[in-house]
Design a protein around this motif. Structure first.
Motif, PDB file in Angstrom:
ATOM      1  N   THR A   1      31.895   3.597  64.676  1.00 15.82           N
ATOM      2  CA  THR A   1      31.048   4.425  64.682  1.00 15.82           C
ATOM      3  C   THR A   1      31.750   4.770  66.208  1.00 15.82           C
ATOM      4  OG1 THR A   1      29.695   2.957  66.068  1.00 15.82           O
ATOM      5  CG2 THR A   1      28.830   4.193  63.813  1.00 15.82           C
TER       6      THR A   1
ATOM      7  N   SER B   1      35.358   5.784  68.862  1.00 20.38           N
ATOM      8  CA  SER B   1      36.810   6.064  68.727  1.00 20.38           C
ATOM      9  C   SER B   1      37.709   5.613  68.273  1.00 20.38           C
ATOM     10  CB  SER B   1      36.445   6.853  70.047  1.00 20.38           C
ATOM     11  OG  SER B   1      37.066   6.264  70.720  1.00 20.38           O
TER      12      SER B   1
ATOM     13  N   ARG C   1      32.348   6.136  58.956  1.00 26.62           N
ATOM     14  CA  ARG C   1      32.826   7.181  59.726  1.00 26.62           C
ATOM     15  C   ARG C   1      33.644   7.352  60.022  1.00 26.62           C
ATOM     16  NH1 ARG C   1      28.049   8.667  61.655  1.00 26.62           N
ATOM     17  NH2 ARG C   1      27.563  10.198  60.141  1.00 26.62           N
TER      18      ARG C   1
ATOM     19  N   GLU D   1      22.175   7.979  63.507  1.00 22.03           N
ATOM     20  CA  GLU D   1      22.726   8.974  63.046  1.00 22.03           C
ATOM     21  C   GLU D   1      21.677   9.950  62.284  1.00 22.03           C
ATOM     22  OE1 GLU D   1      25.388   8.191  60.762  1.00 22.03           O
ATOM     23  OE2 GLU D   1      25.877   6.981  61.414  1.00 22.03           O
TER      24      GLU D   1
ATOM     25  N   THR E   1      31.840   9.807  70.881  1.00 23.98           N
ATOM     26  CA  THR E   1      32.663  10.840  69.739  1.00 23.98           C
ATOM     27  C   THR E   1      31.566  11.929  69.292  1.00 23.98           C
ATOM     28  OG1 THR E   1      31.087   9.265  67.803  1.00 23.98           O
ATOM     29  CG2 THR E   1      32.528   8.185  68.702  1.00 23.98           C
TER      30      THR E   1
ATOM     31  N   GLN F   1      29.901  12.220  67.352  1.00 29.22           N
ATOM     32  CA  GLN F   1      28.404  11.431  66.738  1.00 29.22           C
ATOM     33  C   GLN F   1      27.423  11.324  68.021  1.00 29.22           C
ATOM     34  OE1 GLN F   1      26.486  12.132  63.958  1.00 29.22           O
ATOM     35  NE2 GLN F   1      24.767  10.874  64.423  1.00 29.22           N
ATOM     36  N   PHE F   2      28.347  10.561  68.817  1.00 27.83           N
ATOM     37  CA  PHE F   2      27.698  10.825  70.597  1.00 27.83           C
ATOM     38  C   PHE F   2      26.595  11.054  71.040  1.00 27.83           C
ATOM     39  CE2 PHE F   2      30.376   6.398  70.697  1.00 27.83           C
ATOM     40  CZ  PHE F   2      29.290   5.379  69.898  1.00 27.83           C
TER      41      PHE F   2
END
Lengths: 259, 259
Positions: A40, A42, A114, B149, B237, B239-240
């Protein structure tokens, strides 16, 4: 000695495959459980972690380094190969070679974290080896926590796997690469959801075969074969011990190190 | 300035509550996204991380420290209070006080990460304040990855929450403490599964109230009130960023720092 690292406990599937394929070889494993998961995070962060893990294994006397982590393999292979003189093995190329060799319809699917899927590395490697292959991928970020929790036979796990797998099933793939070292633990669930006729490629087995071939072609590399295995982790909990036991199917002594 | 840290993004629920309760106060947030999650890791590792995060916030000029993370609050509060002169706020005591005050049947439930529940800190604090209360708890380790998620309305999330909540429902609790800063994000799912009549205690709101009271009793503490908010993370990222936006309900500028 064979040095192996992973973001956590999942990479023990690679240890298991190496122990089966190269019995007796001395092994040192490092699982970065204090910073798990990698998938998850970078690219930059994962590369830094991979460099630190390699330094640790080299300090323990590793003659070769195996990245038993698809996320690290996806983003850190070049950095490691440039920086270190020892042979670096990653889990992606062996799986891709096996997939390209065995896929008849040339419709290959990949599941992974991901970070692994976003890196596009599987697609690039498959296209380089087999330009007319069709490649489909889907990130499955919740599988790692489900496996780490030991939810291997739960209905919820099967439902989540189905949701992740469904778009690949629609594409009628004939080969599916398990692009994360945690996934072989629930291989039977994945196989049921994608369909029994789809050939599943387990990268842990593929990389073990590759290392075996490498040793056969490098008779001068005399690695220790005293059956010694050390397991280091950057954090230790009861849950990590339990999951390690499930994967290796035996009790192991996890040693805690700070890195 | 109010310094706030969390293991990742979830602690933004505390930022949101502080912004509502203490509008205009300057805030610096640090989310340790490079090492997230904390809830699955050992006490020792979490304490080390909490110390490092506090050093970072102090270096940015924090006048008070808020641990917006129940796992860190559970295991690191004493270490931080001993080591640093600034006031240290944790998310557990305010939630426990509110629960004890409002529970009529004195049957209180707690859900949290495995580290939080294993620490036994909620139970100890409730029993100290209200010895005849019955306390029931259940670790819910998969809720954090589900929230990270963004699976907030998925059927699988509801099923997993139900599975976690069911043992507490059987105990006929009348009050449920959300012992993890991620959980308020799916408060409605939790409320549906435990039953609408159960009073839900959100520790982010409770700690914000506590800080407000503290300032009212410390008129000499003149913290900046320029409405400045800085958000630092140890990894960044897409997602974050997405999850941060969901929690704070607006775009924020996440700055990447190495710690």
């Amino acid at each position: 000695m064979i040095g192996i690292f992973d973001s956590g406990i999942g990479g023990l599937t690679v240890v298991s495959a190496i122990m089966d394929t190269l019995p007796g070889y001395d092994i040192t494993y490092f699982g970065d459980t204090a910073r798990t998961p990698y998938g998850t995070k970078s690219f930059e962060t994962v590369i830094n972690y991979a460099l630190e893990n390699t330094e640790f294994l080299l300090s323990k006397g590793a003659d070769i380094i195996v990245m038993a982590c698809n996320t690290a393999s996806s983003v850190a292979t070049e950095h490691l190969s440039k920086k270190y003189a020892v042979p670096i093995f990653e889990v992606i190329t062996p799986a891709v070679e096996l997939a390209v060799k065995t896929s008849k319809k040339k419709r290959i699917g990949i599941i992974g974290t991901r970070a692994t899927i976003n890196s596009g590395v599987y697609e690039k490697k498959i296209k380089a080896m087999s330009p007319d292959s069709s490649v489909y991928s889907n990130p499955c970020p919740l599988i790692v926590p489900l496996v780490e929790e030991g939810w291997l036979k739960n209905r919820e796990t099967a439902m989540i796997v189905k949701k992740y797998i469904y778009p690949l099933k629609l594409k009628q793939i004939d080969t599916l690469i398990l692009g994360c070292t945690h996934y072989p633990v629930i291989r039977n669930v994945i196989s049921r959801k994608i369909g029994k006729r789809v050939n599943i490629i387990d990268s842990s087995v593929a990389v073990a075969e590759r290392i075996k071939n490498f040793f056969e072609n490098q008779p001068n590399m005399n690695l220790g074969k005293n059956g010694i295995a050390h397991f280091f982790v950057s954090d230790i909990t009861e849950q990590f011990k339990k999951t390690a036991k499930v994967i290796l199917k035996r009790d192991i002594d996890l040693k805690h190190v700070k890195i």
